[in-house]
Structure formats: C-alpha cells, structure tokens
Scaffold this active site. Structure first.
Site, short mmCIF file in Angstrom:
data_model
loop_
_atom_site.label_atom_id
_atom_site.label_comp_id
_atom_site.label_asym_id
_atom_site.label_seq_id
_atom_site.Cartn_x
_atom_site.Cartn_y
_atom_site.Cartn_z
N SER A 110 4.80 9.64 9.40
CA SER A 110 3.67 9.15 8.63
C SER A 110 3.95 9.22 7.14
CB SER A 110 2.41 9.96 8.96
OG SER A 110 2.29 11.03 8.04
N LYS A 111 3.11 8.53 6.41
CA LYS A 111 3.28 8.54 4.96
C LYS A 111 3.07 9.93 4.38
CE LYS A 111 2.91 3.74 3.92
NZ LYS A 111 2.72 2.75 2.88
N ARG A 112 2.47 10.78 5.17
CA ARG A 112 2.26 12.15 4.73
C ARG A 112 3.57 12.93 4.75
NH1 ARG A 112 -0.76 10.99 2.12
NH2 ARG A 112 -2.75 10.06 2.61
N ASN A 113 4.47 12.59 5.66
CA ASN A 113 5.74 13.29 5.72
C ASN A 113 6.57 12.92 4.49
OD1 ASN A 113 4.67 13.03 8.35
ND2 ASN A 113 6.60 13.73 9.18
N THR B 99 0.86 -1.18 0.00
CA THR B 99 0.00 0.00 0.00
C THR B 99 0.89 1.23 0.00
OG1 THR B 99 -0.07 0.02 2.43
CG2 THR B 99 -1.82 -1.14 1.30
#
Length: 515
Positions: free
Chosen positions: A282-285, A39
């Site tokens: 997080s994957k947002r970073n 993912t």
RNA sequence: GGCUCCAUCGUUUAGCGGCCCAGGACGCUGCCCUCUCACGGCAGUAGCGCGGGUUCGAAUCCCGCUGGAGUCACCA
C-alpha cells in the site's frame, strides 16, 4: 411513437452481442499505454506496470503512450502529476506519444478532453447503447430489498425501457439522469495475455454508469474511450482491473457499433506487488514510494531490474540484466500470474550488483549529489575534492548497497584532522597497546619518501607486523581508527595515500596525543 | 455473499508429461581469500497446499477441496 421506440429498443437489446473483432496487431503496429491517475507519490507497483508496457513496446517495436487520467479533480494534484513525469524521466522510461512529447492524439490529459467525450457520448446515445437512469443509489437498494433481491447485486437494469411518461415525471421532479450502458446478456470471454482464457458469465454485472447526472464522464467511459481513440492494441495493467475487463469489452463493442472504435484490444493483467503479510503493497508502506528508493540511493538500473523480476525472469539462472537486455527479451506471455512480494533485501542485492557494474567515472558522477545533500561536499566540489572523489570512487563502489551509503564511508577523507571524529565502536575494539602501535606507525612513515599505497603497506608491515610482532589484524586496526575515526573503511593504505603524508601523520599524532 | 484470479524453498523465480528423489538468485549458516568492511570462491539450509483422477509415467493435464487475493460505486 413511444410504442414503436420501445419495440425497436427491445429488438436492439436482443441484438446486442459482442461482435467486434479483437485486434490482430503485432510488431510495430502494437500500441501500449501507461495511464496513471495523479494521486500521491509514484508507487513501485505502478512503475512496474509502466516498465512492462514500455519493455513490451521496445521489444515489439511498437509505440508506448503516456496519458494522464485526471478526471477526479478532488483527488488529483499537479504535484503528483509532476512526480509521475519526474519519476519516469529519472528511470529512463521514455514514451513515444503523450505528456510533453505530444503526438497525433492530443491532448493526453483527460481533464482537457471533455469535448471529445461529449461527442462520443452523443454517438453512443444515438446508437442506442446508453440509456438514462434516474434512480439514486438509495432507491436502487430499496428496490432490491422490496424485490428480495440481494443488495450486493446492485442495479437491476429496471430503467432499460423507461416509458416516456416516467421519464417526464422524473424530469419534472428536477432529476437529472445518469447514463448507463446497455450490457449484452451474454457470457464474455477473452484471452488474457498472462492468464489465458477467462470467461465471465452473463449477468455477472449490471448495466453500469458511464456518465454522471449533469454529463461528467466517469473513468468507466473515459478509460476505454481514450484507449480506443488512441488506437491502443494491448492493455497491460494491474490485476485489480481484471474484473472490470468484461465491462470494458461490452463498452468497446458499443464503441465499435457506434463507429468510434474498430477493434477490441487484447488485455494482460499483471500480478500484484505485495507488501508484508498478504496485502497489496500500500501507499502507506514506505517501500512503495519510488522516491524513497531514489533518495536512499537506488540507481534506476537496479530498481528497474528488481521490479522486472517481480513477475518475470530473463532466464533460469540469471537475474542481473540491463534495460537493453530486458527490452530484447521481454515477453508478456512469460509473465508469471502469481502475486509477488516486494523484498527489500533482494532489491538491495540487485542494486548493489548494478552499482558494481558502473564505471568508476559514472559512479563518481552519481554519488556527488548524495555527498552534497549529506553535507560532505558543500556546493560545487573543488578540484581537490574531485581529486579525492575520483581516487575514492573505485574503493567504495564495491562496498555499498545504495549510493546513500557513500557519504558516511568517505567523509573522513574530506575533513581536516581538527574536525575528525573518532567513533565509539572504533575505540572499543582497540587493543591495549594501540598508542604504542600508532607511535611505531608514525615513526615508520615519517621518513617515507614515496607515500603510495604499496610503500605505506610495506613500511607499516615492516614496523608493526615484523617489528612489533603483531598480527596484521591488530597492527592495522589502531592505524585505521587513527586515520579514519572508524572501524570500517575502504582499504586503509589507499586511504592514506589519498590523504597524503602530511594529513596522515597529523592524524596519527593527534590520535596518540588524545589517548 | 456473487463473479473472477492465484497456489514450487522464508522470499523471488526455472519448470509448459519423462532431461526433476525439482534448477538459479536473495536471505541465513559455515569455510576460503583478506589490513577492517565489502567483493569473489566453495559448501550447507530449505519447496511442488490437500484429495481424487487421466497416463506406462504428473510439479507439469483434468476435477474437487482448502487457503489466499481482487472485484461487485454516480473513485480511478
């Protein structure tokens, strides 16, 4: 009949204890695995997990298995799967068994192992470790409220000994049962490889679902089952899985009793990789994205070295080391349980140190793609461009943090006078007499036969420092700007030699005229 | 809320009872080297969360507190 079954189940329940042995595997018998679910793009925390597993296998002479956990079709993607493989390949983390490589436990994608799971489910059912559960989440919550039981406690194991009548009644309503594991009523203790002994008291978690109504197995089943089937002896994974470990041990015990497994693996939970504040990276970073680091110009050696430092150290007074050194020295017991913060500055420093360790030739090969994607070199480099590149490589290697810094630093070496741009900040710091200095430089170089670094340096020193009485800093600044259009460049005289006499003089003249 | 994990400079890490009034690295500051920028060298900056024990002696062991994190799905 049902009465007999009931009492039999009852006694079976009482007899359910963790009795399965923990693995004693050492050395080359060790088998570890990396089993991401595909993912999103690869995350540096995930890569750190892969790295430690890999290093542990290489250290011990064991095997490293790469498996894909793609049981959730809605979240998984082929693109992400491809990126995982690409990422590991780029980093040089290789595997002994698994995806593409194959091995005795094929297939290595869970989406292709459906039949295997069904067999295991049957064995678990017939050995009495699984039972049918018809209650929906909503009903479970209502039961808790009705019984003034905390809702957070979740399922109350109330269907452990469901009567045949009730079962039929549910079935006649058209309901399909999920399958839950009969969890032993017992404290569960294990020795974590990085944290030491950990005990979860009996009753910490209820009987949990392993198979969805309809028969689709869940991660809770499939992950330990594959580990068991693939003979995984050491499970090194993220700290977020720590609290699911007792559940897995309970399952393992059932698996052993059902004849599917022969031992319980050892577990080691790696600390989180944190981002800003006190949150998991997080994957947002953006800095969590493996490919962003690659695109910036991190080299695998640098990134892996830095990642290894997040929770581990090779010795008290050293933090730059090679992958070989990591493999020779890595001990899971030495992993620090503290969460570690991803620090871009430190990562950069480690990367630049590794870049400096590269041979000039190696460095040259690695910067080429960056020069191409920046448009400094279009398509395949010409012989002339390779020549420039080869001369410029040693000059730039020592002054970049990431490979992506190179194009801007050397671009002026690849363009013609006509296309040379002069930067604003370079112009700003020029002395009043810049034109005079450049003119003197031109004059001193015009008749220079031997256009080499040392000769250029000598000629310019004579003309500008001795002749005009300028401080070296003032003397060479304007020349640098005229030659490169920049304030900061690799060493000037070397650059002039690379450009050659004709091009250098042309630039000096163009500069003088433009002022 | 239950359960679990964690706690040394700003960050990362060494330390597993005396070698520590705590060492390295990154960062930051200053100096040296120097054609710019880097590299390199030198110096400086800054830390054992708190409170109790145990011990001749604790950053290190034990307990409590505080703080942080994770987890409690028919996601993985």
């Amino acid at each position: 009949m049902s009465c007999t079954t009931q009492s039999l189940r009852g006694s079976l329940k009482k007899m359910t204890f963790i009795t399965a042995p923990t693995t004693t595997a050492t050395g080359s018998d060790i088998r570890v695995r990396f089993c991401p679910s595909p993912t999103g793009t690869p995350h540096v925390g995930l890569i750190r997990t892969a790295l430690f597993n890999w290093a542990y296998a290489r250290r011990t002479g064991g095997k490293f298995i790469f498996r894909i956990e793609d049981t959730d079709a809605s979240r998984d993607s082929e693109e992400s799967y491809g990126q995982l493989v690409e990422g590991l390949r780029w980093l040089g983390i290789d595997w002994d068994e698994g995806i593409d490589t194959g091995g005795p436990n094929e297939p290595y994608r869970q989406s292709e192992r459906g039949e295997i799971y069904q067999e295991v489910i049957e064995k678990l059912k017939s050995s009495g470790h699984l039972y049918e559960s018809f209650l929906t989440g909503e009903e479970i919550e209502q039961r808790n409220i009705a019984n003034s039981r905390a809702v957070q406690l979740g399922y109350d194991n109330s269907e452990r000994d469901l009567s045949e009548e009730d079962r039929q009644s549910y079935l006649s309503e058209g309901r399909k049962p999920a399958l839950r594991l009969r969890v032993p009523d017992q404290d569960i203790t294990f020795v974590d490889l990085v944290r030491g002994e950990i005990t979860f008291p009996a009753g910490s978690f209820p009987d949990f679902v392993l198979v969805r109504p309809g028969g689709a197995p869940l991660y809770t089943l499939v992950n330990p089952v594959d580990d068991a089937l693939m003979g995984i002896t050491h499970v090194l994974r993220g700290e977020d899985l720590l609290s699911s470990t007792p559940r897995q041990i309970a399952l393992y015990n059932a698996l052993v009793e059902a004849g599917v497994a022969t031992f319980i693996p050892r577990f080691g939970h790696l600390p989180f990789v944190m981002g800003e504040g006190n949150k998991k990276l997080s994957k947002r970073n953006p800095e969590s994205n493996l490919f962003l680091h690659r695109d910036r110009g991190f080299i695998p050696e640098g990134l892996l070295n830095y990642l290894a430092l997040l929770g581990w150290s090779i010795s008290a007074d050293r933090d730059i080391f090679s992958l070989d050194e990591l493999c020779e020295n890595f001990e899971i017991e030495n992993v620090n349980p503290n969460p570690a913060r991803f620090d871009q500055k430190k990562a950069d420093a480690i990367n630049s140190a590794h870049i400096r360790l590269l041979t000039d030739e190696d460095f040259m090969g690695r910067i080429l793609p960056y020069l191409q994607s920046a448009g400094v070199i279009q398509g395949e480099p010409t012989a002339k461009q390779l020549e420039i590149l080869s001369a410029a490589a040693p000059l730039t290697k020592e002054r970049v943090i990431v490979l992506g810094d190179v194009p801007a630093m050397v671009e002026f070496l690849f363009v013609d006078v006509a296309d040379l741009k002069i930067d604003e900040d370079a112009l700003k710091q020029l002395p009043e007499n810049a034109v005079e200095i450049v003119a003197a430089a031109t004059a001193s170089l015009q008749n220079l036969e031997d256009f080499t670094t040392d000769a250029i340096h000598q000629a310019l020193s004579d003309a500008l420092v001795d002749g005009l009485g300028e401080k070296p800093r003032n003397a060479f600044g304007p020349v640098r700007t005229a030659i490169s259009g920049r304030r900061v460049t690799p060493p000037l005289f070397e650059c002039m030699e690379i450009l050659g006499k004709e091009q250098s003089l042309a630039r000096l003249e163009a500069f003088a005229q433009s002022r």
